[in-house]
Scaffold this motif. Structure first.
Motif, PDB file in Angstrom:
ATOM      1  N   SER A  23      29.617  29.877  39.566  1.00 25.00           N
ATOM      2  CA  SER A  23      29.372  28.978  40.702  1.00 25.00           C
ATOM      3  C   SER A  23      30.436  27.897  40.778  1.00 25.00           C
ATOM      4  O   SER A  23      30.873  27.519  41.873  1.00 25.00           O
ATOM      5  CB  SER A  23      27.988  28.330  40.585  1.00 25.00           C
ATOM      6  N   ASP A 153      27.487  33.447  46.590  1.00 20.78           N
ATOM      7  CA  ASP A 153      27.093  33.126  45.212  1.00 20.78           C
ATOM      8  C   ASP A 153      25.686  33.636  44.935  1.00 20.78           C
ATOM      9  O   ASP A 153      24.712  33.013  45.323  1.00 20.78           O
ATOM     10  CB  ASP A 153      27.171  31.608  44.997  1.00 20.78           C
ATOM     11  N   GLU A 154      25.596  34.777  44.293  1.00 19.23           N
ATOM     12  CA  GLU A 154      24.324  35.430  43.983  1.00 19.23           C
ATOM     13  C   GLU A 154      23.418  35.461  45.212  1.00 19.23           C
ATOM     14  O   GLU A 154      22.285  34.975  45.177  1.00 19.23           O
ATOM     15  CB  GLU A 154      23.633  34.700  42.821  1.00 19.23           C
TER      16      GLU A 154
END
Ligand SMILES: Nc1ncnc2c1ncn2[C@@H]1O[C@H](COP(=O)(O)OP(=O)(O)O)[C@@H](O)[C@H]1O
Ligand SMILES: [Mg+2]
Length: 197
Positions: A23, A153-154
């Motif tokens: 991240s 991000d995910e």
């Protein structure tokens, strides 16, 4: 240290265990490292160097040339603004569109990410959607200004397994059709092998 290159029309995977800095890598690209954090070296977007770019110019890059989709759409969407307001705001700010132009484009974007009944959806608030639909809305916002780069991000971690696959295929299709350079961050190697180039 990290060294990677994104290519237009391709999905680049970034895998690693929780806490390994995935991240932070995305935040560094956006120029949004937390206070005290600094990025050194070089982050290039086309011919432009992002490290050291004045904050005023960086604001014209963030959300405009680089879109971001976060892990949890219920945290990244504003709970008190309609989906329509959130989508049109970004286009009016960055692209200077009129209210009517932005609305038309917002409905097209929702349709593209397969949110049902786009015109009605524009008038709803984030909590009125399912988790999967909310993440589709977040993707639409990230794409609103037709960016060159999409950082995800995910993006499926907060979703049911049954809707994860649909979301990932959508990201892949969008990368190809919009010639987007996608960075897909995940700790799920199954997801990565299914989607990333
Ligand atoms: N390059 C780095 N230098 C210093 N600290 C870092 C770095 N990358 C990550 N961290 C620290 O590790 C923590 C977890 O990183 P994060 O990017 O959230 O991991 P991930 O997304 O891979 O789970 C961050 O909050 C930060 O404090
Ligand atoms: Mg993370």
């Amino acid at each position: 240290g990290i060294d990677l290159a994104l290519r237009p029309g391709a999905v680049q995977g970034l895998a690693g265990e929780s806490g390994s800095g995935k991240s932070m890598t995305a935040m560094a690209v956006l120029g949004l490292l937390p206070a005290g954090g600094t990025a050194s070296g070089s982050i290039r977007l086309g011919d432009e160097e992002l490290i050291g770019m004045p904050s005023r110019r960086y604001r014209a890059v963030r959300g405009r040339r680089i879109g971001m989709v976060f892990q949890d759409p219920s945290a990244s969407l504003h709970p008190q603004l309609t989906v329509g307001a959130q989508l049109t705001d970004v286009m009016r700010t960055h692209l200077g569109l009129s209210r009517a132009q932005a609305r038309t484009r917002a409905a097209e974007l929702l349709d593209r990410v397969r949110v049902p009944h786009p015109d009605a959806a524009l008038k709803k608030f984030p909590h009125q959607f399912s988790g999967g639909q909310r993440q589709r809305v977040a993707i639409a916002i990230a794409l609103a200004c037709d960016p060159e780069v999409l950082l995800a991000d995910e993006p499926t971690t907060a979703l049911d397994v049954t809707v994860q696959a649909g979301m990932l295929h959508l990201l892949r299709d969008l990368a190809i059709e919009r010639n987007l350079a996608v960075l897909l961050v995940t700790h799920d190697l199954g997801v990565m092998s299914a989607i990333a180039d």
